[in-house]
Design a protein around this motif. Structure first.
Motif, PDB file in Angstrom:
ATOM      1  N   MET A   1       0.729  -1.324   0.074  1.00 14.58           N
ATOM      2  CA  MET A   1       0.030   0.051   0.088  1.00 14.58           C
ATOM      3  C   MET A   1       0.879   1.258  -0.078  1.00 14.58           C
ATOM      4  SD  MET A   1      -3.113   1.114   2.535  1.00 14.58           S
ATOM      5  CE  MET A   1      -4.259  -0.091   2.136  1.00 14.58           C
ATOM      6  N   ASN A   2       0.415   2.134  -0.780  1.00  7.43           N
ATOM      7  CA  ASN A   2       1.336   3.548  -0.899  1.00  7.43           C
ATOM      8  C   ASN A   2       1.132   4.199   0.500  1.00  7.43           C
ATOM      9  OD1 ASN A   2       2.278   5.792  -1.702  1.00  7.43           O
ATOM     10  ND2 ASN A   2       1.226   6.097  -3.385  1.00  7.43           N
ATOM     11  N   ILE A   3       2.522   4.956   0.872  1.00  5.54           N
ATOM     12  CA  ILE A   3       2.250   5.777   2.074  1.00  5.54           C
ATOM     13  C   ILE A   3       1.403   6.911   2.181  1.00  5.54           C
ATOM     14  CG2 ILE A   3       4.371   7.199   1.290  1.00  5.54           C
ATOM     15  CD1 ILE A   3       4.366   5.770   4.959  1.00  5.54           C
ATOM     16  N   LEU A   4       1.147   7.333   0.975  1.00  6.14           N
ATOM     17  CA  LEU A   4       0.107   8.494   0.881  1.00  6.14           C
ATOM     18  C   LEU A   4      -1.366   7.978   1.300  1.00  6.14           C
ATOM     19  CD1 LEU A   4       1.363  10.353  -2.308  1.00  6.14           C
ATOM     20  CD2 LEU A   4       1.506  11.004   0.005  1.00  6.14           C
ATOM     21  N   TRP A   5      -1.573   6.814   1.125  1.00  9.34           N
ATOM     22  CA  TRP A   5      -2.998   6.147   1.337  1.00  9.34           C
ATOM     23  C   TRP A   5      -2.800   6.082   3.039  1.00  9.34           C
ATOM     24  CZ3 TRP A   5      -7.231   6.362  -1.261  1.00  9.34           C
ATOM     25  CH2 TRP A   5      -7.083   6.562  -2.542  1.00  9.34           C
ATOM     26  N   LEU A   6      -1.910   5.474   3.377  1.00 11.25           N
ATOM     27  CA  LEU A   6      -1.821   5.456   4.953  1.00 11.25           C
ATOM     28  C   LEU A   6      -1.897   6.714   5.657  1.00 11.25           C
ATOM     29  CD1 LEU A   6       1.016   2.778   5.213  1.00 11.25           C
ATOM     30  CD2 LEU A   6      -1.205   2.292   5.597  1.00 11.25           C
ATOM     31  N   LEU A   7      -1.351   7.707   5.258  1.00 11.22           N
ATOM     32  CA  LEU A   7      -1.251   9.018   5.645  1.00 11.22           C
ATOM     33  C   LEU A   7      -2.501   9.528   5.757  1.00 11.22           C
ATOM     34  CD1 LEU A   7       2.066  10.761   4.447  1.00 11.22           C
ATOM     35  CD2 LEU A   7       1.496   9.923   6.923  1.00 11.22           C
ATOM     36  N   ARG A   8      -3.383   9.362   4.489  1.00  6.33           N
ATOM     37  CA  ARG A   8      -4.767   9.757   4.370  1.00  6.33           C
ATOM     38  C   ARG A   8      -5.664   8.842   5.600  1.00  6.33           C
ATOM     39  NH1 ARG A   8      -7.339  10.050  -1.583  1.00  6.33           N
ATOM     40  NH2 ARG A   8      -5.708  11.629  -1.633  1.00  6.33           N
ATOM     41  N   ALA A  10      -4.713   7.580   8.067  1.00  6.94           N
ATOM     42  CA  ALA A  10      -4.604   8.341   9.557  1.00  6.94           C
ATOM     43  C   ALA A  10      -5.206   9.725   9.789  1.00  6.94           C
ATOM     44  CB  ALA A  10      -2.951   8.402   9.579  1.00  6.94           C
ATOM     45  N   ARG A  11      -5.056  10.564   8.634  1.00  9.87           N
ATOM     46  CA  ARG A  11      -5.814  11.751   8.791  1.00  9.87           C
ATOM     47  C   ARG A  11      -7.345  11.639   9.020  1.00  9.87           C
ATOM     48  NH1 ARG A  11      -4.647  15.635   3.876  1.00  9.87           N
ATOM     49  NH2 ARG A  11      -6.243  14.142   3.100  1.00  9.87           N
ATOM     50  N   TRP A  12      -7.981  10.892   8.469  1.00 10.77           N
ATOM     51  CA  TRP A  12      -9.387  10.263   8.512  1.00 10.77           C
ATOM     52  C   TRP A  12      -9.638   9.705   9.730  1.00 10.77           C
ATOM     53  CZ3 TRP A  12     -13.284   9.107   4.191  1.00 10.77           C
ATOM     54  CH2 TRP A  12     -13.216   9.778   3.189  1.00 10.77           C
ATOM     55  N   ALA A  13      -9.006   9.261  10.413  1.00  6.32           N
ATOM     56  CA  ALA A  13      -9.326   8.744  11.598  1.00  6.32           C
ATOM     57  C   ALA A  13      -9.040   9.502  12.701  1.00  6.32           C
ATOM     58  CB  ALA A  13      -7.961   7.344  11.972  1.00  6.32           C
ATOM     59  N   ARG A  14      -8.314  10.571  12.402  1.00  7.43           N
ATOM     60  CA  ARG A  14      -8.143  11.745  13.457  1.00  7.43           C
ATOM     61  C   ARG A  14      -9.238  12.750  13.289  1.00  7.43           C
ATOM     62  NH1 ARG A  14      -2.130  11.541  11.858  1.00  7.43           N
ATOM     63  NH2 ARG A  14      -1.141  10.187  13.259  1.00  7.43           N
ATOM     64  N   ARG A  15      -9.712  12.926  11.985  1.00  5.68           N
ATOM     65  CA  ARG A  15     -10.443  13.940  11.572  1.00  5.68           C
ATOM     66  C   ARG A  15     -11.676  13.287  10.701  1.00  5.68           C
ATOM     67  NH1 ARG A  15      -9.187  19.772  10.024  1.00  5.68           N
ATOM     68  NH2 ARG A  15     -11.325  19.667  10.411  1.00  5.68           N
ATOM     69  N   PRO A  16     -12.584  12.514  11.164  1.00  2.00           N
ATOM     70  CA  PRO A  16     -13.513  12.088  10.278  1.00  2.00           C
ATOM     71  C   PRO A  16     -14.142  13.133   9.363  1.00  2.00           C
ATOM     72  CG  PRO A  16     -14.020  11.363  12.539  1.00  2.00           C
ATOM     73  CD  PRO A  16     -12.766  12.353  12.708  1.00  2.00           C
TER      74      PRO A  16
END
Length: 59
Positions: A1-8, A10-16
């Motif tokens: 999986m691409n690192i950008l997808w993982l960052l996205r 993580a951002r959605w988990a913090r701010r849904p």
């Protein structure tokens, strides 16, 4: 999986996303599923089917 997808993710988990955005995505997915279901039940209209093109070789 691409690192950008993982960052996205993580951002959605913090701010849904807000309820309005979730509702919009559910409506879009529902419309897509409804169109797929209609196409599956009734088939694709013959009038919307394209005829195959024959490519002419250039000299």
């Amino acid at each position: 999986m691409n690192i950008l997808w993982l960052l996205r993710m993580a951002r959605w988990a913090r701010r849904p996303p807000g309820p309005r955005t979730v509702r919009l995505w559910l409506v879009v997915i529902g419309i897509g599923l409804a169109l797929a279901g209609i196409e599956f039940l009734f088939g694709w209209p013959e009038a919307l089917t394209l005829e195959p093109r024959r490519w002419i070789a250039r000299p």
